[in-house]
Design an enzyme around this catalytic site. Structure first.
Site, PDB file in Angstrom:
ATOM      1  N   GLU A 133     -13.802  -5.040  -2.406  1.00  0.00           N
ATOM      2  CA  GLU A 133     -12.413  -4.859  -2.811  1.00  0.00           C
ATOM      3  C   GLU A 133     -11.592  -4.187  -1.705  1.00  0.00           C
ATOM      4  OE1 GLU A 133     -10.917  -6.128  -5.470  1.00  0.00           O
ATOM      5  OE2 GLU A 133     -12.849  -7.092  -5.866  1.00  0.00           O
ATOM      6  N   HIS A 136     -10.425  -6.650   0.861  1.00  0.00           N
ATOM      7  CA  HIS A 136      -9.168  -7.342   0.552  1.00  0.00           C
ATOM      8  C   HIS A 136      -7.963  -6.517   1.024  1.00  0.00           C
ATOM      9  CE1 HIS A 136     -10.491 -10.870  -1.555  1.00  0.00           C
ATOM     10  NE2 HIS A 136     -11.170 -10.194  -2.453  1.00  0.00           N
ATOM     11  N   GLU A 191     -11.837 -14.691   0.022  1.00  0.00           N
ATOM     12  CA  GLU A 191     -13.029 -14.033  -0.505  1.00  0.00           C
ATOM     13  C   GLU A 191     -14.090 -13.886   0.588  1.00  0.00           C
ATOM     14  OE1 GLU A 191     -13.089 -12.472  -3.084  1.00  0.00           O
ATOM     15  OE2 GLU A 191     -11.957 -13.437  -4.685  1.00  0.00           O
TER      16      GLU A 191
END
Length: 270
Positions: A133, A136, A191
């Site tokens: 996470e 990102h 991703e």
């Protein structure tokens, strides 16, 4: 007992099927935009930062944030010790006590982990999710997704009318843009980039990147389990059929770098 999750004026609050006493972090929009036409205005970084700050504060106010003396929070503090920033972005971590399986990181460095995800994962797996996470955030995926929602989504007219001033937005509007932070979905390319960036980030912080592989394996095992609230599983894999390739890629990186996989026995969860 878990409390109700995110309550949005423009969203529906639902009870979990497993028990009427449990609440769900609900991100479903009651009304969607009829069009996605880009508005003829732009947002500065300062305006973006204001929107993110207000949105995170709104979510923290409208969700049950576990206190510092709670076992979930203590576990998260222990796991993230020494992880204070991501390329200069200060990080802050909190646990939402809701039943959905989810986690997300915001452009300002706010990382929110749901207690039900912590229940499912051991320490290494949970760190893998956190690293991914944060990947990102480092790749600016979260920022770009949030900005796109402001410029082209259901709130485009409201944002345009305020001149980019987040303080002028209503409670329901703040809730709607807040949900875009928590429910953002990314392309396969993004991703993959977050996987690799998260790997590098964990290594730089002295953490074992095998956790990314292990978290993917755990999430993959939950696919198709109708008895599990699969928010995070769906967000990660529902539109990405090449899950196994991502796992194999991360395995090869770990093996190439000579990093040992943690023991098969689970570490303490709490």
């Amino acid at each position: 007992m878990k409390k109700f999750g995110l309550k949005l004026f423009a969203l529906t609050v639902m009870l979990a099927a497993v028990s009427p006493a449990y609440g769900q972090f609900n991100l479903k929009k009651a009304v969607s935009s009829a069009t996605k036409a880009v508005q003829a205005f732009t947002l500065t970084d300062a305006q973006m930062a204001e929107y993110v700050k207000e949105s995170v504060e709104w979510m923290d106010t409208h969700n049950p944030v576990l206190p510092e003396d709670n076992d979930y929070t203590k576990r998260l503090r222990r796991l993230t010790e020494g992880i204070t920033d991501a390329d200069g972005i200060p990080l802050n971590f909190k646990v939402y006590d809701v039943i959905d399986v989810n986690a997300f990181a915001c452009p300002d460095g706010s990382v929110r982990v749901f207690s039900s995800l912590m229940d499912l994962m051991n320490d290494d797996e949970l760190l893998g999710v956190i690293g991914h996470e944060i990947g990102h955030v480092l790749k600016h995926h979260s920022k770009n997704a949030f900005k796109n929602e402001l410029l082209t989504g259901a709130l485009k007219d409201a944002v345009a009318s305020t001149g980019g001033k987040a303080a002028a937005l209503t409670e329901s509007q703040l809730g709607t843009i807040g949900q875009s932070l928590a429910s953002a979905k990314f392309s396969q390319k993004q991703e993959n980039e977050a996987d690799d960036c998260g790997y590098d980030f964990l290594v730089s912080k002295g953490k074992n990147p095998w956790g990314i592989v292990m978290s993917f394996e755990k999430l993959q095992s939950l696919e198709g389990d109708s008895g599990t609230k699969q928010s995070y599983v769906q967000k990660m894999f529902s539109s990405h059929p090449e899950t196994q390739k991502r796992i194999e890629h991360m395995k090869k990186r770990c093996e190439k770098d000579g990093i040992a996989r943690p023991a098969a026995s689970e570490t303490e969860k709490k």
